[in-house]
Design an enzyme around this catalytic site. Structure first.
Site, short mmCIF file in Angstrom:
data_model
loop_
_atom_site.label_atom_id
_atom_site.label_comp_id
_atom_site.label_asym_id
_atom_site.label_seq_id
_atom_site.Cartn_x
_atom_site.Cartn_y
_atom_site.Cartn_z
N ASP A 1 0.87 -1.17 0.00
CA ASP A 1 0.00 0.00 0.00
C ASP A 1 0.92 1.24 0.00
O ASP A 1 2.12 1.11 0.27
CB ASP A 1 -0.85 -0.06 1.28
CG ASP A 1 -1.59 1.21 1.55
OD1 ASP A 1 -2.28 1.69 0.64
OD2 ASP A 1 -1.48 1.75 2.67
N ASP B 1 -0.25 5.09 1.03
CA ASP B 1 -0.52 6.07 2.08
C ASP B 1 -0.54 5.44 3.46
O ASP B 1 -1.26 4.47 3.72
CB ASP B 1 -1.88 6.74 1.82
CG ASP B 1 -1.85 7.62 0.58
OD1 ASP B 1 -1.05 8.55 0.54
OD2 ASP B 1 -2.61 7.33 -0.36
P1 TMP Z 1 -3.87 4.12 0.19
O1 TMP Z 1 -4.63 3.00 -0.46
O2 TMP Z 1 -2.61 4.44 -0.56
O3 TMP Z 1 -3.62 3.91 1.63
O4 TMP Z 1 -4.80 5.46 0.03
C1 TMP Z 1 -6.06 5.58 0.57
C2 TMP Z 1 -6.14 6.55 1.69
O5 TMP Z 1 -6.51 7.84 1.21
C3 TMP Z 1 -7.23 6.14 2.63
O6 TMP Z 1 -6.71 5.65 3.84
C4 TMP Z 1 -8.05 7.40 2.86
C5 TMP Z 1 -7.29 8.49 2.19
N1 TMP Z 1 -8.13 9.53 1.57
C6 TMP Z 1 -7.90 10.85 1.93
O7 TMP Z 1 -7.02 11.13 2.74
N2 TMP Z 1 -8.65 11.84 1.35
C7 TMP Z 1 -9.63 11.58 0.43
O8 TMP Z 1 -10.29 12.50 -0.07
C8 TMP Z 1 -9.87 10.22 0.08
C9 TMP Z 1 -10.93 9.89 -0.91
C10 TMP Z 1 -9.08 9.24 0.66
MG MG Z 2 -2.96 3.14 3.40
#
Ligand code: TMP
Ligand code: MG
Length: 286
Positions: free
Chosen positions: A38, A40
């Site tokens: 992953d 974030d």
């Molecule tokens: P990831 O799959 O790389 O972890 O990314 C998804 C993350 O993004 C999830 O944990 C929630 C976050 N997110 C935001 O911070 N702001 C947003 O507007 C959206 C739709 C998701």
């Molecule tokens: Mg994540």
């Protein structure tokens, strides 16, 4: 065999199983290994000095290219939907439609902002994004040993690629599947390319069009890194998995989520902002 597993942040429900899988990964060698991660809050930091670090979406949300009104809308969406995303008392089935709602509404706000492709590098440079400590060792080890790294992210692909580029770790062994922006011929954001990826559909369903895993069919050993319960399905598209080791970063609501994480991930890292444990395991098996 891996001293980093003694760290106080490490929790394992079944340490013998972890030892067995690590031994198998080492024995079978680099030719059989692939890493799926992953982005974030897994490769990027969750917090620094008591402050939250931005996700790839937040990098855009907090930037100067978003209007005051847009920023407020995005913040309200985050405050409403993020607690749902991490709520241990709701099932993934309950969360799924709500996540589609969050992503759709957030992307709609971003689409109203006239974001330029040529602004992305500056937006990332001026952001507060941070990758986890040890990230260079992580990327370097995988690159040196030609181990494919598949980054499967519900974030924004253009932004996360730029983060990796600016950190000088975007090596050719990396493949990203994420939500990519589509720009018109003037370089203005006009839509997101589908299919939409959110926290709880990171599986084969959104990978149908990529032949990524077919090309890696001989790599039947997997190291999987994530921070959400939804990340556990990222390796579903790998045919004939022989050995898989899953490592989960438990960043937030630690007390409430500890039980579920320990049941689901082989290794749980509680409030650990480093890649030390991952690097220790890679150092041992490579
Ligand atoms: P990831 O799959 O790389 O972890 O990314 C998804 C993350 O993004 C999830 O944990 C929630 C976050 N997110 C935001 O911070 N702001 C947003 O507007 C959206 C739709 C998701
Ligand atoms: Mg994540």
């Amino acid at each position: 065999m891996v001293p980093e597993l003694e760290k106080a942040t490490v929790h394992m429900k079944n340490p013998e199983h972890v030892q067995r899988v690590i031994s198998a990964l080492r024995k079978e060698g680099t030719d059989k290994l692939q890493v799926i991660s992953d982005f974030d809050m897994t490769l990027s930091r969750f917090g620094f000095n008591g402050r939250r670090c931005p996700t790839s979406h937040n990098i855009l949300d907090n930037s100067r290219v978003i209007s005051e009104e847009g920023r407020k809308k995005l913040k309200d969406l985050l405050h409403y939907y993020y607690p749902i995303e991490i709520d241990p008392n709701r099932t993934m089935e309950e969360k799924r439609p709500l996540m589609v709602e969050w992503w759709t509404r957030a992307h709609d706000v971003l689409l109203q902002q006239k974001i330029l492709k040529s602004d992305i590098a500056k937006i990332v440079r001026e952001s507060e994004v941070m990758l986890r400590d040890g990230v260079n060792t992580f990327f370097d080890q995988l690159h040196q040993h030609n181990i494919p790294l598949f980054i499967f992210s519900a974030g924004v692909g253009d932004v996360l690629e730029e983060v990796l580029r600016q950190a000088e770790v975007f090596y050719p062994n990396i493949n990203v599947v994420s939500n990519y922006m589509d720009f018109d011929d003037k370089g203005v954001l006009r839509q997101f390319k589908g299919p939409l990826i959110h926290t709880y559909n990171k599986n084969n369903a959104v990978l149908k069009k990529t032949e990524h895993f077919q090309l890696l069919s001989s790599r039947t050993n997997v190291l999987l890194l994530g921070d959400s319960m939804g990340d556990l399905s990222m390796a579903d598209g790998v045919a004939n998995v022989e050995n898989i080791l899953t490592i989960g970063f438990l960043n937030d609501k630690v007390d409430e989520r500890r039980g579920k994480y320990r049941d689901a991930y082989d290794i749980v890292l509680e409030k650990d902002e480093t890649l030390d444990v991952v690097n220790g395991i890679l150092c041992y098996i490579l």
